[in-house]
Scaffold this motif. Structure first.
Motif, PDB file in Angstrom:
ATOM      1  N   GLU A 253       5.498  73.138   6.139  1.00 54.14           N
ATOM      2  CA  GLU A 253       6.452  72.104   5.700  1.00 54.14           C
ATOM      3  C   GLU A 253       6.798  72.294   4.128  1.00 54.14           C
ATOM      4  OE1 GLU A 253       9.370  69.417   4.717  1.00 54.14           O
ATOM      5  OE2 GLU A 253       7.555  69.325   4.471  1.00 54.14           O
ATOM      6  N   GLN A 254       5.489  72.100   3.444  1.00 54.99           N
ATOM      7  CA  GLN A 254       5.462  71.631   2.431  1.00 54.99           C
ATOM      8  C   GLN A 254       5.968  73.053   1.584  1.00 54.99           C
ATOM      9  OE1 GLN A 254       1.603  69.737   1.665  1.00 54.99           O
ATOM     10  NE2 GLN A 254       2.093  68.066   1.503  1.00 54.99           N
ATOM     11  N   ALA A 255       5.176  73.819   1.945  1.00 54.57           N
ATOM     12  CA  ALA A 255       5.624  75.766   1.051  1.00 54.57           C
ATOM     13  C   ALA A 255       7.274  75.458   1.058  1.00 54.57           C
ATOM     14  CB  ALA A 255       5.339  76.271   1.563  1.00 54.57           C
ATOM     15  N   ALA A 256       7.214  74.937   1.814  1.00 56.60           N
ATOM     16  CA  ALA A 256       8.884  75.603   2.246  1.00 56.60           C
ATOM     17  C   ALA A 256      10.037  74.665   1.470  1.00 56.60           C
ATOM     18  CB  ALA A 256       9.945  75.515   4.163  1.00 56.60           C
ATOM     19  N   ARG A 257       8.980  73.588   1.164  1.00 56.13           N
ATOM     20  CA  ARG A 257      10.750  72.752   0.715  1.00 56.13           C
ATOM     21  C   ARG A 257      10.160  73.298  -0.873  1.00 56.13           C
ATOM     22  NH1 ARG A 257       8.121  66.961   1.033  1.00 56.13           N
ATOM     23  NH2 ARG A 257       8.023  67.406   2.915  1.00 56.13           N
TER      24      ARG A 257
ATOM     25  N   GLN B  27       4.603  82.013   4.813  1.00 57.43           N
ATOM     26  CA  GLN B  27       4.624  82.377   3.298  1.00 57.43           C
ATOM     27  C   GLN B  27       5.773  83.187   2.780  1.00 57.43           C
ATOM     28  OE1 GLN B  27       4.614  79.439   1.732  1.00 57.43           O
ATOM     29  NE2 GLN B  27       2.753  80.849  -0.126  1.00 57.43           N
ATOM     30  N   GLY B  28       5.026  84.837   3.784  1.00 53.36           N
ATOM     31  CA  GLY B  28       6.230  85.996   3.525  1.00 53.36           C
ATOM     32  C   GLY B  28       7.687  85.863   4.428  1.00 53.36           C
ATOM     33  N   LEU B  29       8.195  84.820   4.959  1.00 50.20           N
ATOM     34  CA  LEU B  29       9.861  84.576   5.046  1.00 50.20           C
ATOM     35  C   LEU B  29       9.551  84.111   4.057  1.00 50.20           C
ATOM     36  CD1 LEU B  29       9.323  82.800   8.720  1.00 50.20           C
ATOM     37  CD2 LEU B  29      10.423  85.698   8.216  1.00 50.20           C
ATOM     38  N   LEU B  30       9.104  83.432   3.120  1.00 47.94           N
ATOM     39  CA  LEU B  30       9.280  82.791   1.892  1.00 47.94           C
ATOM     40  C   LEU B  30       9.296  83.245   0.999  1.00 47.94           C
ATOM     41  CD1 LEU B  30       7.713  79.249   1.662  1.00 47.94           C
ATOM     42  CD2 LEU B  30      10.138  79.609   2.423  1.00 47.94           C
ATOM     43  N   SER B  31       8.473  84.533   0.505  1.00 51.21           N
ATOM     44  CA  SER B  31       8.605  85.394  -0.160  1.00 51.21           C
ATOM     45  C   SER B  31      10.139  86.245   0.178  1.00 51.21           C
ATOM     46  CB  SER B  31       7.319  85.343  -0.409  1.00 51.21           C
ATOM     47  OG  SER B  31       7.941  86.965   0.983  1.00 51.21           O
ATOM     48  N   ARG B  32      10.284  86.848   1.710  1.00 50.43           N
ATOM     49  CA  ARG B  32      11.554  87.459   0.889  1.00 50.43           C
ATOM     50  C   ARG B  32      13.039  86.420   1.469  1.00 50.43           C
ATOM     51  NH1 ARG B  32       9.420  89.088   6.841  1.00 50.43           N
ATOM     52  NH2 ARG B  32      11.053  88.764   7.944  1.00 50.43           N
ATOM     53  N   GLY B  33      13.224  85.543   0.922  1.00 52.82           N
ATOM     54  CA  GLY B  33      14.192  84.564   0.523  1.00 52.82           C
ATOM     55  C   GLY B  33      14.730  83.865   1.721  1.00 52.82           C
TER      56      GLY B  33
ATOM     57  N   LYS C 235      10.146  75.966  -1.986  1.00 54.11           N
ATOM     58  CA  LYS C 235      11.448  76.734  -2.217  1.00 54.11           C
ATOM     59  C   LYS C 235      12.882  77.046  -2.047  1.00 54.11           C
ATOM     60  CE  LYS C 235       8.314  79.958  -2.920  1.00 54.11           C
ATOM     61  NZ  LYS C 235       8.228  81.284  -4.288  1.00 54.11           N
ATOM     62  N   GLY C 236      13.482  75.824  -1.467  1.00 55.09           N
ATOM     63  CA  GLY C 236      14.564  75.293  -1.135  1.00 55.09           C
ATOM     64  C   GLY C 236      15.145  75.730   0.303  1.00 55.09           C
ATOM     65  N   THR C 237      13.935  75.622   1.087  1.00 53.72           N
ATOM     66  CA  THR C 237      13.485  76.627   2.306  1.00 53.72           C
ATOM     67  C   THR C 237      13.863  75.203   3.879  1.00 53.72           C
ATOM     68  OG1 THR C 237      13.729  78.333   2.127  1.00 53.72           O
ATOM     69  CG2 THR C 237      13.349  77.805   3.958  1.00 53.72           C
ATOM     70  N   ALA C 238      15.140  75.387   4.376  1.00 53.87           N
ATOM     71  CA  ALA C 238      13.949  74.015   5.564  1.00 53.87           C
ATOM     72  C   ALA C 238      13.626  74.511   6.619  1.00 53.87           C
ATOM     73  CB  ALA C 238      16.251  74.166   6.050  1.00 53.87           C
ATOM     74  N   LEU C 239      13.023  73.571   7.276  1.00 59.66           N
ATOM     75  CA  LEU C 239      12.284  74.024   7.823  1.00 59.66           C
ATOM     76  C   LEU C 239      11.495  73.046   9.019  1.00 59.66           C
ATOM     77  CD1 LEU C 239       8.843  75.604   7.694  1.00 59.66           C
ATOM     78  CD2 LEU C 239       8.717  73.773   9.027  1.00 59.66           C
ATOM     79  N   ARG C 240      12.475  73.347  10.314  1.00 55.10           N
ATOM     80  CA  ARG C 240      12.655  72.407  11.499  1.00 55.10           C
ATOM     81  C   ARG C 240      11.127  72.465  12.911  1.00 55.10           C
ATOM     82  NH1 ARG C 240      13.921  70.582   7.633  1.00 55.10           N
ATOM     83  NH2 ARG C 240      16.124  69.813   6.925  1.00 55.10           N
TER      84      ARG C 240
END
Length: 88
Positions: free
Chosen positions: A75-79, A43-49, A81-86
């Motif tokens: 993974e759901q949180a990343a998705r 979540q912290g990474l996502l909030s930083r874009g 935000k449009g972020t790829a999580l692998r």
């Protein structure tokens, strides 16, 4: 720490960036009791874009269904935000 040793839920997370990808190096036991740390870190990474995240699971000794649930939440949180999580 060998397999089966240590406390449940103890996961260490190292964060590094390589070629525009943020890599989370996970180690320890990914079980009930301490998994909120991964979700909070993502979540912290996502909030930083951050738009590309790899979870390096090579150091995980043990993972139960609680750990799998936290991976799913991350993974759901990343998705969302449009972020790829692998996983690696």
């Amino acid at each position: 720490m060998g397999f089966g040793e240590g406390r449940d839920g103890v996961v260490s997370i190292g964060v590094r960036t390589k070629d525009g990808v943020t890599i989370l190096d996970l180690s320890g036991r990914f079980t009930a009791g301490g998994n909120v740390q991964l979700y909070d870190t993502v979540q912290g990474l996502l909030s930083r874009g951050v738009t590309r995240i790899v979870l390096n699971m090579g150091g995980i000794d043990l993972m139960d269904s609680s750990g799998l649930g936290e991976l799913t939440k991350a993974e759901q949180a990343a998705r969302a935000k449009g972020t790829a999580l692998r996983l690696a």
